[in-house]
Design a protein around this motif. Structure first.
Motif, PDB file in Angstrom:
ATOM      1  N   ARG A  21       0.799  -1.222   0.000  1.00 34.66           N
ATOM      2  CA  ARG A  21       0.000   0.000   0.000  1.00 34.66           C
ATOM      3  C   ARG A  21       0.831   1.271   0.000  1.00 34.66           C
ATOM      4  N   GLY A  22       2.135   1.188   0.250  1.00 29.38           N
ATOM      5  CA  GLY A  22       2.991   2.355   0.173  1.00 29.38           C
ATOM      6  C   GLY A  22       2.507   3.466   1.092  1.00 29.38           C
ATOM      7  N   PRO A  23       2.586   4.719   0.617  1.00 27.78           N
ATOM      8  CA  PRO A  23       2.144   5.836   1.448  1.00 27.78           C
ATOM      9  C   PRO A  23       0.630   5.827   1.613  1.00 27.78           C
ATOM     10  N   LYS A  24       0.160   6.421   2.667  1.00 26.36           N
ATOM     11  CA  LYS A  24      -1.271   6.496   2.899  1.00 26.36           C
ATOM     12  C   LYS A  24      -1.890   7.528   1.954  1.00 26.36           C
ATOM     13  N   PRO A  25      -3.168   7.364   1.666  1.00 29.29           N
ATOM     14  CA  PRO A  25      -3.809   8.355   0.791  1.00 29.29           C
ATOM     15  C   PRO A  25      -3.958   9.688   1.489  1.00 29.29           C
ATOM     16  N   LEU A  26      -4.045  10.729   0.713  1.00 31.30           N
ATOM     17  CA  LEU A  26      -4.385  12.028   1.273  1.00 31.30           C
ATOM     18  C   LEU A  26      -5.844  12.016   1.697  1.00 31.30           C
ATOM     19  N   THR A  27      -6.189  12.851   2.625  1.00 32.97           N
ATOM     20  CA  THR A  27      -7.599  12.998   2.966  1.00 32.97           C
ATOM     21  C   THR A  27      -8.319  13.609   1.765  1.00 32.97           C
ATOM     22  N   PRO A  28      -9.635  13.474   1.678  1.00 34.48           N
ATOM     23  CA  PRO A  28     -10.348  14.055   0.533  1.00 34.48           C
ATOM     24  C   PRO A  28     -10.061  15.546   0.333  1.00 34.48           C
ATOM     25  N   ASN A  29     -10.056  16.301   1.403  1.00 33.64           N
ATOM     26  CA  ASN A  29      -9.799  17.739   1.266  1.00 33.64           C
ATOM     27  C   ASN A  29      -8.360  18.015   0.855  1.00 33.64           C
ATOM     28  N   GLU A  30      -7.419  17.227   1.394  1.00 29.02           N
ATOM     29  CA  GLU A  30      -6.022  17.382   0.991  1.00 29.02           C
ATOM     30  C   GLU A  30      -5.853  17.003  -0.476  1.00 29.02           C
ATOM     31  N   ALA A  31      -6.545  15.933  -0.904  1.00 28.89           N
ATOM     32  CA  ALA A  31      -6.415  15.451  -2.278  1.00 28.89           C
ATOM     33  C   ALA A  31      -6.894  16.487  -3.283  1.00 28.89           C
ATOM     34  N   VAL A  32      -8.011  17.138  -2.988  1.00 28.46           N
ATOM     35  CA  VAL A  32      -8.540  18.105  -3.944  1.00 28.46           C
ATOM     36  C   VAL A  32      -7.650  19.347  -4.000  1.00 28.46           C
ATOM     37  N   LYS A  33      -7.035  19.703  -2.886  1.00 36.88           N
ATOM     38  CA  LYS A  33      -6.115  20.845  -2.879  1.00 36.88           C
ATOM     39  C   LYS A  33      -4.828  20.546  -3.645  1.00 36.88           C
ATOM     40  N   ALA A  34      -4.455  19.259  -3.678  1.00 37.64           N
ATOM     41  CA  ALA A  34      -3.211  18.872  -4.348  1.00 37.64           C
ATOM     42  C   ALA A  34      -3.371  18.688  -5.853  1.00 37.64           C
ATOM     43  N   MET A  35      -4.599  18.766  -6.355  1.00 39.02           N
ATOM     44  CA  MET A  35      -4.810  18.612  -7.790  1.00 39.02           C
ATOM     45  C   MET A  35      -4.273  19.817  -8.554  1.00 39.02           C
ATOM     46  N   VAL A  36      -3.696  19.531  -9.715  1.00 38.51           N
ATOM     47  CA  VAL A  36      -3.207  20.588 -10.595  1.00 38.51           C
ATOM     48  C   VAL A  36      -4.114  20.636 -11.821  1.00 38.51           C
ATOM     49  N   VAL A  37      -4.766  21.777 -12.019  1.00 41.68           N
ATOM     50  CA  VAL A  37      -5.666  21.967 -13.155  1.00 41.68           C
ATOM     51  C   VAL A  37      -5.234  23.222 -13.901  1.00 41.68           C
ATOM     52  N   PRO A  38      -5.677  23.404 -15.150  1.00 37.65           N
ATOM     53  CA  PRO A  38      -5.259  24.592 -15.901  1.00 37.65           C
ATOM     54  C   PRO A  38      -5.695  25.892 -15.222  1.00 37.65           C
ATOM     55  N   GLU A  39      -5.023  26.940 -15.572  1.00 38.43           N
ATOM     56  CA  GLU A  39      -5.317  28.253 -14.989  1.00 38.43           C
ATOM     57  C   GLU A  39      -6.778  28.618 -15.216  1.00 38.43           C
ATOM     58  N   GLY A  40      -7.411  29.097 -14.171  1.00 35.85           N
ATOM     59  CA  GLY A  40      -8.814  29.486 -14.252  1.00 35.85           C
ATOM     60  C   GLY A  40      -9.779  28.402 -13.835  1.00 35.85           C
ATOM     61  N   PHE A  41      -9.315  27.158 -13.752  1.00 38.69           N
ATOM     62  CA  PHE A  41     -10.177  26.036 -13.370  1.00 38.69           C
ATOM     63  C   PHE A  41     -10.078  25.796 -11.864  1.00 38.69           C
ATOM     64  N   VAL A  42     -11.121  25.185 -11.328  1.00 39.83           N
ATOM     65  CA  VAL A  42     -11.191  24.902  -9.902  1.00 39.83           C
ATOM     66  C   VAL A  42     -11.652  23.465  -9.709  1.00 39.83           C
ATOM     67  N   ALA A  43     -10.936  22.739  -8.861  1.00 43.70           N
ATOM     68  CA  ALA A  43     -11.349  21.386  -8.492  1.00 43.70           C
ATOM     69  C   ALA A  43     -11.954  21.431  -7.092  1.00 43.70           C
ATOM     70  N   THR A  44     -13.122  20.809  -6.937  1.00 46.78           N
ATOM     71  CA  THR A  44     -13.795  20.765  -5.646  1.00 46.78           C
ATOM     72  C   THR A  44     -14.222  19.340  -5.340  1.00 46.78           C
ATOM     73  N   LEU A  45     -14.473  19.085  -4.090  1.00 45.06           N
ATOM     74  CA  LEU A  45     -14.900  17.759  -3.646  1.00 45.06           C
ATOM     75  C   LEU A  45     -16.417  17.682  -3.709  1.00 45.06           C
ATOM     76  N   ALA A  46     -16.934  16.709  -4.506  1.00 45.35           N
ATOM     77  CA  ALA A  46     -18.381  16.531  -4.618  1.00 45.35           C
ATOM     78  C   ALA A  46     -18.895  15.503  -3.621  1.00 45.35           C
ATOM     79  N   ALA A  47     -18.137  14.418  -3.411  1.00 45.54           N
ATOM     80  CA  ALA A  47     -18.556  13.371  -2.480  1.00 45.54           C
ATOM     81  C   ALA A  47     -17.343  12.531  -2.112  1.00 45.54           C
TER      82      ALA A  47
END
Length: 794
Positions: A21-47
């Protein structure tokens, strides 16, 4: 963006992750903050967990609620299912789906889900189920109904029928992996009347309850999507990652599919690139910088063509797909080429910072955003023990996620019809399907709806909006053959014309008048798209009614190099070769598509060879006599392939005349192929001429070598003695030395060693290779080495 990701994510081999299993997963909120998306886009947690876990598939109902399939049983098929369906709602419009309702529990090995026609469609092999919920209250009206059974599941746990998406034509489409073949039918259908499916794209009609294969091939397509013009695309989990799926097409790889036996060649990927280096997908696992730079690896799923209207215009029509190993969303950009498309490599759309991110499904959302499910695990689809406590769904929007406030089920028919021009395809798709559902009910009056849709179709809208009016008219019963034929003959857009052809051939055989028009258009229409639709439709027609349309399609020399048309024409033309080979060969010869000529000859030869002693290849000889050199090349190539592996076939009538004409050709390839066939046919004159050419000092070295290679390849009677006689002929000696390895003769070592001292360096290497090729030869080679007749340094 890539550089930032490489700094953000540690390089962790997937083998290690799967093991411990290697490293533990990020929490959902940490995971969405760590996403890289193009400029102007926003990633949010839906569920996220614990509201959802193991999200194998999801969709949205007409109220904007998210319907999620949770695959608890994944990894092992079990008699008692634990998989379930939950409904998630965003009650306050903030983008977070915080209300959870359990809809149904008890499915087994669920792989796909979609809503419509008063319930939920669920793929749970071996069955396709329908769970009724006609009042939309989120509670089943009864137990799941088996719509079709016979879907494969025993052979593979990850190569199954999967995913769903409503097509613009009102059918429910899904992918099908190759390693768990299905034999589908309504419950109780006997084996002989079931439809076999072993890979590609299939579809069912929701009201007529018809199942059929749409296109055959690929390895494990997961995710079916349609572009602005209703063209079908799938991402493929292994090998090339994207295919433009044409109705009736056969796609690579073949993998011994019976349905593609006589396709001979299959349609290739439309992508001009790979998402891994080296071309070997088996070596693309792992987070090496090279793999990441090219897109993340070979495993893809969750095809989505963005048509949401919320992103900047440059993203409309982009193909998004989840890259399993690369923990990202790839983006391909489609460009028209000929009858189809070329998909170029675009910048990755999203890069995940969570080492457990594993995207599976992508969907356009009600508000125009893109939603992506995260299986949230390590390894890949072969994970033996999935983590059953995690799962997330994220939303990616341009700027702040907009609210969705429409209530489609409460809208009038006219209001739904007007939505066909909306830039958000989610609204278009759902409003069209609602019209289809309402039109299927007894007593529905669609006069006003059809009036407004016809105005859209006839108006000055862009082709995409006009197509949506056409599709809505079709699913709501507003078109008949006469109206579609008028569109085909008079409309100025190639896709409107093409879709008119497809819809006329959907569930009935068109009239003779329509077929006559098809033939005229096949011969004269300038659009390769229209010709492609005709080629696809041809397979759905009775064989006896294909001739005139096929003749028209074969007349376009400009289509010979098209990526799709030659093969699509061949797929429809192939049965004609068996039904009437004389006419088929005639059509192929006069036609202008070399591939169809070649494959026609091959199919005829193979069908005759299958008759055993009754085989008669006279038609090949006659065809070679009447064809021009260009046609002869194709016919000879096809005949040679059809005779591959055969040493002897009875001499056809008219062959001597055909062979004599071939020998007068200035094309050495024609002469060589004709000689190959002549030897197989045992043509004594041709055989004598070959021997004469091989031994003639007046013949060119190339012709002498070709003649010799033909005689050697076919192992003519007395071959060793014939070759021995040429060992002192320096012009062909190298070919002779190599040829002697092909036939066992105890005299060979002695004859070779007798001339060995006179050989040049290359010839000596060939002589040694021949002497070492057989055990009985090798003993004499060793003896010669001991006697220093052959030096070990040579």
């Amino acid at each position: 963006m890539r550089t930032y990701l490489l700094l953000l994510i540690p390089v962790i081999p997937f083998g290690m992750l799967a093991a411990d299993r290697g490293p533990k997963p990020l929490t959902p909120n940490e995971a969405v903050k760590a996403m890289v998306v193009p400029e102007g886009f926003v990633a949010t947690l839906a569920a996220c967990e614990p509201d959802i876990v193991q999200p194998i598939s999801f969709c949205f109902d007409d109220r904007g609620r998210m319907i999620v399939a949770e695959a608890f049983n994944y990894g092992t098929w079990q008699a008692k299912g634990k998989d379930r369906i939950v409904i998630l709602e965003d009650t306050d419009g903030d983008g977070r789906y915080e209300k959870r309702t359990l809809f149904y529990e008890g499915f087994n090995y669920i792989t796909g889900i979609e809503v419509g026609f008063g319930g939920v469609w669920v793929m749970s092999p071996p069955n396709l189920y329908f769970v009724p919920d006609r009042d939309g209250d989120g509670k089943p009206d009864g137990e799941p109904e088996i719509v079709f059974d016979g879907f494969g599941y025993k052979e593979s746990r990850h190569n199954l029928a999967n995913g769903f998406n409503w097509g613009p034509d009102g059918w429910l489409y899904f992918g099908h992996g190759r390693t768990s073949p299905s034999d589908v039918g309504i419950l109780g259908t006997p084996a002989g009347k079931r439809t076999h499916c072993d890979g590609g794209v299939a579809r069912i009609h929701p009201t007529r309850r018809v199942f059929e294969n749409f296109a055959d091939g690929t390895t494990n397509p997961w995710g079916v999507a349609f572009d602005d013009f209703g063209q079908c695309f799938v991402s493929n989990c292994v090998n090339p990652h994207l295919f433009h799926m044409i109705q009736g097409g056969h796609y690579e790889p073949w993998r011994n599919r019976p349905a593609s036996q006589f396709a001979y060649e299959r349609l290739a990927t439309c992508a001009d690139h790979l998402h891994y280096p080296g071309g070997k997908w088996q070596e693309s696992r792992g987070d090496t910088p090279e793999v990441l730079a090219m897109g993340g690896g070979h495993a893809h799923c969750g095809t989505l063509i963005y048509l949401g209207g919320q992103f900047p215009a440059e993203y409309r029509g982009s193909v998004f797909m989840c890259n399993v190993h690369g923990r990202r969303i790839n983006r391909d950009v489609l460009k028209r080429k000929g009858s189809g498309y070329v998909a170029g490599h675009g910048k990755d759309f999203m890069l995940a910072g969570d080492p457990w991110f594993m995207g599976v499904t992508l969907r356009n959302g009600p508000n125009g955003s893109v939603f992506v499910s995260d299986w949230s695990d390590t390894g890949e689809c072969h994970t033996p023990k999935p983590d059953r406590a995690s799962g997330r769904i994220y939303q990616i929007s341009y700027g702040k996620p907009p609210k969705f406030e429409l209530k489609l089920p409460e809208m009038s028919d006219l209001e739904l019809a007007k939505l066909q021009t909306d830039k958000n395809e989610w609204l278009v798709e759902h409003s069209r399907r609602l019209l289809q559902e309402r039109a299927a009910k007894p007593g529905w009056n669609g006069k006003d709806v059809h009036t407004i849709l016809r105005e859209m179709l006839a108006g000055q809208l862009d082709p995409g909006r006009r197509l949506r009016a056409l599709w809505a008219l079709h699913v709501s019963g507003g078109l008949d053959e006469d109206k579609l034929l008028a569109l085909l003959l008079n409309d100025g857009n190639e896709y409107v014309r093409g879709w008119s052809i497809q819809l006329m051939c959907e569930e009935r055989e068109p009239s003779d008048t329509t077929l006559k028009r098809f033939a005229e258009l096949a011969a004269a229409h300038r659009s390769p798209v229209v010709r492609l639709y005709l080629a696809a439709a041809l397979q759905r027609l009775p064989v006896k009614k294909r001739w005139d349309i096929a003749a028209g399609l074969l007349g376009h020399a400009e289509d010979a190099t098209d990526a799709n048309l030659p093969l699509m024409i061949w797929y429809a033309f192939e049965p004609l070769v068996v039904v009437d080979p004389l006419f088929a060969l005639g059509y192929a010869i006069t036609g202008k598509i070399p591939l169809v000529r070649q494959y026609t000859a091959r199919r005829f030869v193979e069908s005759e060879i299958a008759r055993g002693e009754k085989a008669d290849l006279t038609l090949i000889a006659k065809s070679l006599i009447v064809a021009a050199d260009a046609g002869r090349r194709d016919l000879l190539a096809g005949a040679r392939e059809g005779l591959r592996g055969r040493k002897s076939v009875p001499l056809p009538n008219h062959w001597p005349e055909a062979h004599a004409l071939m020998m007068q050709s200035e094309d050495p390839g024609i002469r060589e192929s004709a000689n190959v066939l002549a030897v197989i046919f045992g043509d004594p004159v041709a055989l004598a001429n070959l021997k004469k050419t091989a031994t003639s000092a007046n013949a060119t070295p190339a012709d002498r070598k070709s003649a010799l290679e033909t005689l050697i390849d076919k192992r003519i009677e007395g071959l060793p003695e014939f070759l021995f006689g040429l060992l002192n002929d320096k012009a062909v000696r190298l070919t002779v030395l190599r040829g002697l390895a092909a036939v066992p003769d105890e005299r060979t070592p002695e004859r070779i060693l007798a001339v060995y001292a006179d050989l040049n360096a290359e010839e000596k290497q060939a002589a040694i290779a021949t002497l070492a090729s057989r055990k009985e030869f090798a003993f004499m080679l060793l003896d010669a080495v001991e006697k220093k007749l052959v030096r070990t340094s040579e």
